[in-house]
Design an enzyme around this catalytic site. Sequence first.
Site, PDB file in Angstrom:
ATOM      1  N   LYS A  82     -31.864  66.252  62.717  1.00  0.00           N
ATOM      2  CA  LYS A  82     -31.353  67.674  63.097  1.00  0.00           C
ATOM      3  C   LYS A  82     -32.214  68.682  63.812  1.00  0.00           C
ATOM      4  O   LYS A  82     -33.402  68.957  63.151  1.00  0.00           O
ATOM      5  CB  LYS A  82     -30.572  68.234  61.755  1.00  0.00           C
ATOM      6  CG  LYS A  82     -29.855  69.554  61.835  1.00  0.00           C
ATOM      7  CD  LYS A  82     -29.480  69.888  60.430  1.00  0.00           C
ATOM      8  CE  LYS A  82     -28.452  71.303  60.433  1.00  0.00           C
ATOM      9  NZ  LYS A  82     -28.039  71.641  59.121  1.00  0.00           N
ATOM     10  N   SER A 112     -23.164  72.344  59.166  1.00  0.00           N
ATOM     11  CA  SER A 112     -23.730  72.918  60.250  1.00  0.00           C
ATOM     12  C   SER A 112     -24.602  71.809  60.991  1.00  0.00           C
ATOM     13  O   SER A 112     -25.005  71.622  62.100  1.00  0.00           O
ATOM     14  CB  SER A 112     -24.830  73.709  59.927  1.00  0.00           C
ATOM     15  OG  SER A 112     -25.756  73.201  59.052  1.00  0.00           O
ATOM     16  N   SER A 117     -23.669  71.624  54.373  1.00  0.00           N
ATOM     17  CA  SER A 117     -23.802  71.217  55.819  1.00  0.00           C
ATOM     18  C   SER A 117     -24.084  69.685  55.990  1.00  0.00           C
ATOM     19  O   SER A 117     -24.021  69.319  57.316  1.00  0.00           O
ATOM     20  CB  SER A 117     -24.904  72.015  56.439  1.00  0.00           C
ATOM     21  OG  SER A 117     -24.374  73.181  56.766  1.00  0.00           O
TER      22      SER A 117
HETATM   23  N1  GLN Z   1     -21.269  76.528  56.156  1.00  0.00           N
HETATM   24  C1  GLN Z   1     -22.151  77.224  55.214  1.00  0.00           C
HETATM   25  C2  GLN Z   1     -22.908  78.221  55.634  1.00  0.00           C
HETATM   26  O1  GLN Z   1     -22.402  78.631  56.746  1.00  0.00           O
HETATM   27  C3  GLN Z   1     -23.059  75.999  54.820  1.00  0.00           C
HETATM   28  C4  GLN Z   1     -24.205  75.810  55.770  1.00  0.00           C
HETATM   29  C5  GLN Z   1     -25.198  74.895  55.387  1.00  0.00           C
HETATM   30  O2  GLN Z   1     -25.199  74.263  54.401  1.00  0.00           O
HETATM   31  N2  GLN Z   1     -26.495  74.875  56.229  1.00  0.00           N
HETATM   32  O3  GLN Z   1     -23.611  78.954  55.265  1.00  0.00           O
END
Ligand code: GLN
Length: 469
Positions: free
Chosen positions: A78, A153, A177
Amino acid sequence: MNQLPLPYSEIRRQLNAGEQTCVGLIQNHLAQIDAHNNKLNAFLAVYRDEALARAEVIDQKIAAGQAGSLAGLVVGIKDLLCYESHGSQAGSQILNGFESTFSATAVQRLLDADAIIIGRQNCDEFGMGSTNENSSFGPVLNFANTAHVAGGSSGGSAVAVQAGMCQVSLGTDTGGSIRMPAAFCGVLGLKPTYGRVSRWGLIAYASSFDSIGPMAHHLEDLSLVLACIEGEDGYDSTLTEVPNMAYQPKKRIAYIKEIVEHPSLQSEIRDAFFTQVEAIESTGVEVVSVDFAYLDQMLPTYYVLTTAEASSNLARFDGIKFGHRTENARDLMELYKKTREEAFGEEVKRRIMLGTFVLSADYYDAYYTKAQQVRRLIQERTLAILADVDYIISPTTSSTAYRLGEKTVDPLQMYLGDLFTVQANVTGLPALSIPMGVDSNQLPMGFQVMGRSFDEAGLLNFAKMIQAS
Ligand code: GLN
């Protein structure tokens, strides 16, 4: 893909037996990338020549019997993870042109075990998002249906595994994410216990929530990668020595009543979940329903604390040290402001402002302190449940992958999608998303299992039992 790729153990057997080469493996994954990446947008950079050159070297090591434990494992990382002498941009324009001078511990350990990094994967900017639509490089499309999002994400990481562009991805999970895109794309995703995998070299979003973990098609691949990347490294003071988890399973698991009754939960997902519950019960495991009074407080707690931490973490992107710098500033203050104005996306700005607000002197106690207190309550209640049962199960998400653009107009709707996943991050507990079939639109669904601190082995074993049931 019609057929699952082989697990690494079998690939390794073939490599050792000379039935397969690392160069051949890389070529196969590159062919998938060439066929699909233009459309899916999963990889931001593909290390084509480098991966092929490294594959040749590792083929020689295998022939000489000197290869590491993950020789020839083809990994995508990532865009939040640093890799020495390679770009890392956190899906953002603010890190435009930035190349890391060191590798994240997790990345370095994979390299040391002779894994091959094939490229860097698209994600929501700084990990802030649930659909990958907050990437400054555009969204990642779901390989199951390209009119739908990949989830976020770690959307690029999920789709890369889904479409056979790599064997394993390293994602990051601050509030879901890894698990959410895994569920949306029909792959496995593991968020380890907070403190198990070093965050060194992970570009920080919310430091007391962030975790690095693997995504793959096979449970055994998750175990191998976790075993490689976990443990003490001297660079992350929140790491805990991995304890010996020899406890007697109670053969009792729980689901949270408020989650399965939640109005946002799609009925097809609820049905698939309960079908799975019945299958688990038929193996002799008792499944109980428990109350959880804090579900409504879960997202406010998560979003107050993570935006607070993000506003502090992202202060370092000022146009001086790395990445983008505005070209037309008259003084230092203007340089900071214009750089950040120009290069941060809308969602990142929203969170920096929200986080700055909850940390401001007049509101600190009302929001930040309060959220810390509620975090403690959520932790205590969750641990009380886990004192009585082995695992807490739930659907990973309340719906299958959204259509592109479906959630971008209303940030609150987008945040709601994280309702079932953030508990593991608020508490620091390990959690895994397992594919749970597809809905009537052929979109994948996910089944989530959360366990006790450092009980990843139990979690993965239990998941194996679920897959067999
Ligand atoms: N969707 C969550 C956020 O926007 C989780 C994101 C993540 O785990 N990096 O914070």
